[in-house]
Design a protein around this motif. Structure first.
Motif, PDB file in Angstrom:
ATOM      1  N   LEU A 146       0.680  -1.222  -0.125  1.00  0.00           N
ATOM      2  CA  LEU A 146       0.068  -0.076   0.069  1.00  0.00           C
ATOM      3  C   LEU A 146       0.775   1.044   0.049  1.00  0.00           C
ATOM      4  O   LEU A 146       0.686   2.363  -0.686  1.00  0.00           O
ATOM      5  CB  LEU A 146      -0.956  -0.004   1.194  1.00  0.00           C
ATOM      6  CG  LEU A 146      -1.885  -1.178   1.340  1.00  0.00           C
ATOM      7  CD1 LEU A 146      -2.652  -1.096   2.674  1.00  0.00           C
ATOM      8  CD2 LEU A 146      -2.903  -1.140  -0.014  1.00  0.00           C
ATOM      9  N   LEU A 147       1.960   1.187   0.440  1.00  0.00           N
ATOM     10  CA  LEU A 147       2.702   2.427   0.548  1.00  0.00           C
ATOM     11  C   LEU A 147       3.450   2.481  -0.683  1.00  0.00           C
ATOM     12  O   LEU A 147       3.702   3.704  -1.042  1.00  0.00           O
ATOM     13  CB  LEU A 147       4.108   2.262   1.537  1.00  0.00           C
ATOM     14  CG  LEU A 147       3.598   2.355   2.959  1.00  0.00           C
ATOM     15  CD1 LEU A 147       4.949   1.918   3.959  1.00  0.00           C
ATOM     16  CD2 LEU A 147       3.013   3.625   3.558  1.00  0.00           C
ATOM     17  N   VAL A 148       3.921   1.482  -1.551  1.00  0.00           N
ATOM     18  CA  VAL A 148       4.538   1.818  -2.674  1.00  0.00           C
ATOM     19  C   VAL A 148       3.292   2.068  -3.671  1.00  0.00           C
ATOM     20  O   VAL A 148       3.666   3.075  -4.466  1.00  0.00           O
ATOM     21  CB  VAL A 148       5.032   0.365  -3.411  1.00  0.00           C
ATOM     22  CG1 VAL A 148       5.452   0.184  -4.983  1.00  0.00           C
ATOM     23  CG2 VAL A 148       6.187  -0.188  -2.421  1.00  0.00           C
ATOM     24  N   GLU A 149       2.230   1.561  -3.518  1.00  0.00           N
ATOM     25  CA  GLU A 149       0.887   2.154  -4.193  1.00  0.00           C
ATOM     26  C   GLU A 149       0.922   3.515  -4.003  1.00  0.00           C
ATOM     27  O   GLU A 149       0.551   4.385  -5.095  1.00  0.00           O
ATOM     28  CB  GLU A 149      -0.176   1.499  -3.984  1.00  0.00           C
ATOM     29  CG  GLU A 149      -1.336   1.693  -4.680  1.00  0.00           C
ATOM     30  CD  GLU A 149      -2.783   0.921  -4.219  1.00  0.00           C
ATOM     31  OE1 GLU A 149      -3.364   1.503  -3.207  1.00  0.00           O
ATOM     32  OE2 GLU A 149      -2.880  -0.146  -4.676  1.00  0.00           O
ATOM     33  N   ALA A 150       1.033   4.166  -2.863  1.00  0.00           N
ATOM     34  CA  ALA A 150       0.711   5.406  -2.475  1.00  0.00           C
ATOM     35  C   ALA A 150       1.900   6.387  -3.145  1.00  0.00           C
ATOM     36  O   ALA A 150       1.538   7.641  -3.658  1.00  0.00           O
ATOM     37  CB  ALA A 150       0.456   5.773  -1.060  1.00  0.00           C
ATOM     38  N   LEU A 151       2.978   5.874  -3.112  1.00  0.00           N
ATOM     39  CA  LEU A 151       4.075   6.482  -3.800  1.00  0.00           C
ATOM     40  C   LEU A 151       3.932   6.871  -5.212  1.00  0.00           C
ATOM     41  O   LEU A 151       4.050   7.846  -5.653  1.00  0.00           O
ATOM     42  CB  LEU A 151       5.645   5.799  -3.443  1.00  0.00           C
ATOM     43  CG  LEU A 151       5.831   5.703  -1.885  1.00  0.00           C
ATOM     44  CD1 LEU A 151       7.039   5.046  -1.745  1.00  0.00           C
ATOM     45  CD2 LEU A 151       6.277   7.200  -1.429  1.00  0.00           C
ATOM     46  N   LYS A 152       3.410   5.620  -5.930  1.00  0.00           N
ATOM     47  CA  LYS A 152       3.277   5.897  -7.320  1.00  0.00           C
ATOM     48  C   LYS A 152       2.228   6.801  -7.452  1.00  0.00           C
ATOM     49  O   LYS A 152       2.007   7.702  -8.470  1.00  0.00           O
ATOM     50  CB  LYS A 152       2.941   4.508  -7.780  1.00  0.00           C
ATOM     51  CG  LYS A 152       4.085   3.616  -7.785  1.00  0.00           C
ATOM     52  CD  LYS A 152       3.689   2.064  -8.463  1.00  0.00           C
ATOM     53  CE  LYS A 152       4.906   0.984  -8.280  1.00  0.00           C
ATOM     54  NZ  LYS A 152       4.361  -0.167  -8.918  1.00  0.00           N
ATOM     55  N   LEU A 153       0.921   6.617  -6.753  1.00  0.00           N
ATOM     56  CA  LEU A 153      -0.075   7.661  -6.907  1.00  0.00           C
ATOM     57  C   LEU A 153       0.223   8.869  -6.746  1.00  0.00           C
ATOM     58  O   LEU A 153      -0.336   9.955  -7.539  1.00  0.00           O
ATOM     59  CB  LEU A 153      -1.280   7.164  -5.767  1.00  0.00           C
ATOM     60  CG  LEU A 153      -2.531   7.671  -6.036  1.00  0.00           C
ATOM     61  CD1 LEU A 153      -3.072   7.426  -7.648  1.00  0.00           C
ATOM     62  CD2 LEU A 153      -3.728   7.448  -5.127  1.00  0.00           C
ATOM     63  N   ALA A 154       0.981   9.206  -5.909  1.00  0.00           N
ATOM     64  CA  ALA A 154       1.430  10.643  -5.727  1.00  0.00           C
ATOM     65  C   ALA A 154       2.405  11.166  -6.485  1.00  0.00           C
ATOM     66  O   ALA A 154       2.835  12.493  -6.563  1.00  0.00           O
ATOM     67  CB  ALA A 154       1.776  10.891  -4.110  1.00  0.00           C
ATOM     68  N   ASN A 155       2.903  10.070  -7.285  1.00  0.00           N
ATOM     69  CA  ASN A 155       4.096  10.620  -8.257  1.00  0.00           C
ATOM     70  C   ASN A 155       5.096  11.199  -7.465  1.00  0.00           C
ATOM     71  O   ASN A 155       5.684  12.139  -7.909  1.00  0.00           O
ATOM     72  CB  ASN A 155       3.538  11.568  -9.463  1.00  0.00           C
ATOM     73  CG  ASN A 155       4.698  11.705 -10.290  1.00  0.00           C
ATOM     74  OD1 ASN A 155       5.548  10.787 -10.534  1.00  0.00           O
ATOM     75  ND2 ASN A 155       4.840  12.632 -10.934  1.00  0.00           N
TER      76      ASN A 155
END
Length: 273
Positions: A146-155
């Motif tokens: 979920l953290l990796v996903e969030a980093l990607k989503l926020a660019n």
């Protein structure tokens, strides 16, 4: 030595903080990063950094810990978060000299705080960190994906540290590839933490320049100290395990992690000479 993650305001509720800091200094600590948990803790930590600056250097971070995004069943958490985020952005417009990062923020898979609320808070921290060019301090528990996903989503384009890292080699490599550092703490003092110890062995060999030391005091007690409040002076327990289990000289552990810390949080290296 530098403790890259210590909740000094929470430690002050359990211990005489001056005594704890004097003990930390006697144990060889020169600096502490004190992340915050909510708006009330921001000024409290900044005041502590001024009060005890003659003992050792205290850096602070502005953040909303996922544990504290909701306080009661009566409040409206979405409205509370919106106001807290507004305060966070306002605080970054006039930074106290001790503020070196945003955090503690992140995602925790073991608490009752709605996941959507945690994700929204994290997303806003990441966007703001990019805006003001500060690193972030990330909390995780059953949430690496979920953290990796969030980093990607926020660019997210910045850097930061995943504190109290206890994941696999693959998870570690994923963060490091994104420019993140990994906080190593009390988990490795327990022999049962074999997965984390194996990962640490790999990191010491290949990515020593991405490791930080931490206690997470007053929580996460070291092995043999269960039942008592953790303290920054016990950082030496973590160092001892790295030295004894991996054969890394004490001087190298201290010097490398000190350089890593000053690089991540943009500290004048001369202040740690």
């Amino acid at each position: 030595m530098i403790d890259s993650h210590c909740h000094l305001d929470l430690l002050a509720q359990k211990k005489d903080l001056r005594v704890a800091l004097e003990s930390a200094k006697a144990a060889g600590l020169t600096r502490i990063m004190a992340p915050s948990i909510n708006p009330e803790s921001w000024q409290a930590l900044q005041a502590l950094s001024e009060r005890y600056e003659s003992l050792l250097s205290i850096d602070t971070a502005l953040g909303l810990h996922p544990y504290f995004l909701t306080c009661s069943e009566l409040e409206k958490p979405e409205q509370t978060l919106k106001e807290s985020l507004r305060q966070l952005e306002a605080a970054t417009a006039n930074l106290h000299h001790s503020v070196k990062a945003l955090g503690e923020t992140g995602i925790d898979g073991h608490i009752s705080v709605p996941l959507a609320l945690q994700k929204e808070a994290l997303h806003n921290h990441l966007k703001l960190a990019d805006k003001v060019s500060l690193p972030v301090i990330l909390h995780h528990r059953k949430s690496h994906h979920l953290l990796v996903e969030a980093l990607k989503l926020a660019n997210y384009q910045g850097v930061g540290v995943v504190h109290a890292f206890s994941g696999s080699i693959e998870a570690a490599k994923g963060y490091i590839e994104r420019g993140f550092y990994l906080g190593i703490g009390g988990t490795i003092t327990y022999e049962r933490a074999q997965k984390t110890r194996n990962t640490l062995g790999f990191l010491l060999e290949h990515h020593f320049d991405k490791l930080l030391l931490e206690t997470d005091a007053p929580d996460m007690p070291m092995c043999g100290r269960q039942g008592e409040a953790n303290e920054p002076r016990y950082l030496s327990d973590v160092v001892d395990v790295i030295r004894d289990c991996y054969g890394v000289p004490l001087k190298e552990i201290v010097s490398t992690t000190t350089v890593n810390y000053t690089r991540l949080f943009n500290i004048d290296a001369g202040s740690e000479a």
